[in-house]
Design an enzyme around this catalytic site. Structure first.
Site, PDB file in Angstrom:
ATOM      1  N   PRO A 131     -26.897 -13.285  28.449  1.00  0.00           N
ATOM      2  CA  PRO A 131     -27.825 -14.394  28.707  1.00  0.00           C
ATOM      3  C   PRO A 131     -28.229 -15.037  27.382  1.00  0.00           C
ATOM      4  O   PRO A 131     -28.372 -14.346  26.367  1.00  0.00           O
ATOM      5  CB  PRO A 131     -29.026 -13.716  29.373  1.00  0.00           C
ATOM      6  CG  PRO A 131     -28.575 -12.340  29.751  1.00  0.00           C
ATOM      7  CD  PRO A 131     -27.481 -11.977  28.809  1.00  0.00           C
ATOM      8  N   LYS A 132     -28.392 -16.334  27.397  1.00  0.00           N
ATOM      9  CA  LYS A 132     -28.910 -17.031  26.210  1.00  0.00           C
ATOM     10  C   LYS A 132     -30.437 -17.025  26.308  1.00  0.00           C
ATOM     11  O   LYS A 132     -31.037 -17.887  26.954  1.00  0.00           O
ATOM     12  CB  LYS A 132     -28.366 -18.453  26.136  1.00  0.00           C
ATOM     13  CG  LYS A 132     -28.722 -19.174  24.840  1.00  0.00           C
ATOM     14  CD  LYS A 132     -28.051 -20.539  24.779  1.00  0.00           C
ATOM     15  CE  LYS A 132     -28.380 -21.246  23.478  1.00  0.00           C
ATOM     16  NZ  LYS A 132     -29.830 -21.541  23.351  1.00  0.00           N
ATOM     17  N   VAL A 133     -31.033 -16.029  25.698  1.00  0.00           N
ATOM     18  CA  VAL A 133     -32.478 -15.836  25.795  1.00  0.00           C
ATOM     19  C   VAL A 133     -33.191 -16.967  25.061  1.00  0.00           C
ATOM     20  O   VAL A 133     -32.845 -17.307  23.922  1.00  0.00           O
ATOM     21  CB  VAL A 133     -32.876 -14.467  25.213  1.00  0.00           C
ATOM     22  CG1 VAL A 133     -34.382 -14.272  25.291  1.00  0.00           C
ATOM     23  CG2 VAL A 133     -32.152 -13.351  25.958  1.00  0.00           C
TER      24      VAL A 133
END
Length: 567
Positions: A131-133
């Site tokens: 995930p691209k936090v």
């Protein structure tokens, strides 16, 4: 007919059509002289740099990532129109940090779509997706297992020293047993969430909240609610599997839990969709695909590397470029402003026009051709203007027409001069679902009648013969006969529908008659339920208007239901 009226009429006609195809015209070069496009490129580039500086120095930006990315795409288009190279990915990150990162932050290039993802993955192996936090990027530096530095990303080379805040962030281990003598980690400080679903809740301003807590001089209680996601270990283990396992042992569990091996672009698509909808402990804005093989840390630079890519979620806010501005006159004499935009697709609906209301409202928005606006879909899929996010440097002056002489009781006829737009709007309403609901009869047909001078008042079409209708180009004898029969059947429509079609400002019972309604006094109207004094005056003015009286007399001769003379 003057040019202004012709423009208004033609736009009114096309605004009643439904867009069923086309493509978002982001790749269209503007029709500007070379000198102007150079000025606009420079202005947009400077603004993007200011927003980027605010993001990297302060942890937040005046615009969302969605807006920034879309305007950056627009800058690329304009640069390509002039044959200029794309510098958006290689441009140094602005920032004023004083503390040198042991290894530079590279940043991420953004993949535009699934096709770009497939192309990038081709020939690469050992790929993982995460995930691209959405948080604040930092560097963690450990010497002999002890945390000695917590640095903000800054400009990727130097950042601010936030080490004094680290003890208040329980997610950051202050000491790691059996750690390498020198350990440098890069990751994201994020606001811990309880089952956050990105698809439903969006960004909820989480990144700015964390940035604000980190930038305060005194420690904020909010720091206890901050987590850390490690996404880079320069010069660490060679395999991702070993990296995430060791990170978990060292006290960084999120990386192991949210890193998945992928074999094809379909795997990435699946995880991207899953994380977009699944309950997560952090806010995300896309996914990151990275390969295990990466250069040694000494070769990393503060520009996007080639070993990892971001694929962001669909934007929550959609930018449209204003192509032109049209002024339309409605059937009640009220003018509205319609923005024509380069086609944009929102939720499977193509948008080309946006009604923004009155001229006064348009002036308040201060919108000119070339400006970029954000749009959303309101009820029934109607596009709504949300904001102006970028105004072009050179603003062409546009003068709105003077509509002071038009009102609710003007232009029941084609003449006098200037009445064509309101007259056409009245005809469109008359044949539409709010009026007589005559199937297949719309603005294009009425405009042809006006153009060929076959109709001069609101009900003159009842006198047309099949031969006259067939004389209109594109209408053959068969269709002309069908239209003629539709017109004749319209005479039997209920009296109440006829009143609505003519513009009567109040619904009356179906069994009422013109002469019965006409005899009601102002006071009688005012005492009827739901009318009141003001509405009663409008009704009385409608009845007393000579053009309305003439229309009623004509409908009586045509034996239209409700208008017949009674003894």
């Amino acid at each position: 007919m003057n040019i202004l009226n012709l423009k208004i009429i033609m736009f009114l006609l096309i605004s009643n059509t439904i867009v069923v195809g086309g493509a978002w015209a982001t790749s269209t070069c503007p029709d500007w002289p070379a000198t102007r496009i150079a000025v606009e490129i420079n202005a947009l580039e400077q603004q993007l740099n200011k927003w980027s500086a605010a993001y990297h120095q302060q942890g937040h930006s005046p615009v969302t990532d969605d807006i920034y990315d879309q305007l950056q795409d627009k800058l690329r288009v304009w640069q390509s129109c002039r044959g200029l190279p794309d510098k958006t990915e290689s441009q140094p990150i602005p920032g004023k940090g004083q503390f040198l990162h042991p290894v530079a932050h590279t940043g991420l290039k953004k993949l535009k779509d699934e096709t770009a993802l497939t192309r990038w993955m081709a020939g690469r192996k050992n790929l993982w997706v995460q995930p691209k936090v959405d948080g604040v990027a930092v560097t963690l530096v450990y010497h002999g297992g002890k945390l000695v530095q917590l640095l903000s990303r800054g400009n990727g080379v130097k950042g601010q020293n936030w080490t004094e805040k680290a003890p208040f962030i329980s997610a950051i281990p202050q000491y790691i047993a059996n750690a390498p003598a020198l350990l440098t980690l890069q990751g994201e400080l994020f606001l811990l969430m309880d089952g956050h679903q990105q698809a439903k809740s969006g960004g909820v301003n989480a990144r700015s909240t964390v940035a604000g807590a980190l930038m305060r001089k005194s420690p904020s209680p909010l720091l206890a609610q901050v987590g850390v996601f490690i996404w880079a270990w320069p010069d660490g283990p060679t395999t991702m599997k070993e990296k995430v396992a060791l990170l978990q042992v060292m006290g960084f569990p999120f990386t192991a839990k949210y890193s998945e091996p992928v074999m094809s672009h379909l795997d990435v698509v699946q995880w991207r969709q899953f994380w977009f909808q699944a309950p997560l402990p952090f806010v995300t804005d896309g996914v990151v695909v990275r390969q295990e093989e990466e250069p040694a840390g000494r070769y990393w630079q503060a520009t996007p590397g080639q070993w990892s890519m971001a694929w962001k979620y669909p934007p929550l806010q959609h930018i449209a470029e204003v192509k032109d501005i049209h002024f339309t006159l409605g059937r009640t004499g009220k003018g509205t402003v319609v923005l024509e935009v380069l086609p944009i697709k929102i939720d499977d609906k193509w948008i080309r026009r946006v009604n923004i209301g009155s001229v006064t409202r348009w002036k308040q928005w201060d919108i000119a051709p070339g400006d970029h606006i954000t749009l959303a879909l309101a009820g029934h899929g109607i596009p709504r203007l949300d904001n102006v996010v970028w105004r072009v440097h050179q603003r062409n002056t546009i003068t709105a027409p003077n509509w002071d002489k038009f009102h609710q009781l003007s232009c029941f006829q084609r003449l006098p001069h200037g009445c064509e737009p309101q007259f056409l709007s009245r005809l469109i309403w008359l044949s539409g679902p709010g009026g007589l609901d005559i199937g297949g009869i719309g603005g294009g047909f009425w405009q042809e009648l006006i153009h060929h001078e076959l109709i001069n008042d609101l009900v003159g079409w009842l006198l047309l013969t099949p031969e006259q209708i067939a004389s209109i180009p594109g209408i053959g004898n068969a269709r002309a006969e069908k239209i003629y029969q539709q017109f004749q059947r319209a005479k039997q429509q209920p009296f109440s529908r006829w009143l609505l079609a003519l513009g009567f400002p109040q619904v009356v019972s179906v069994d009422a008659q013109w002469q019965v309604v006409l005899r009601r006094s102002l006071s009688e109207w005012a005492t009827m339920a739901g009318i009141g004094q003001m509405r009663a005056k409008q009704i009385k003015h409608f009845w007393d208007h000579p053009d309305v009286q003439a229309l009623a007399d004509f409908l009586s001769t045509q034996k239209v239901v409700g208008f017949e003379l009674t003894e």
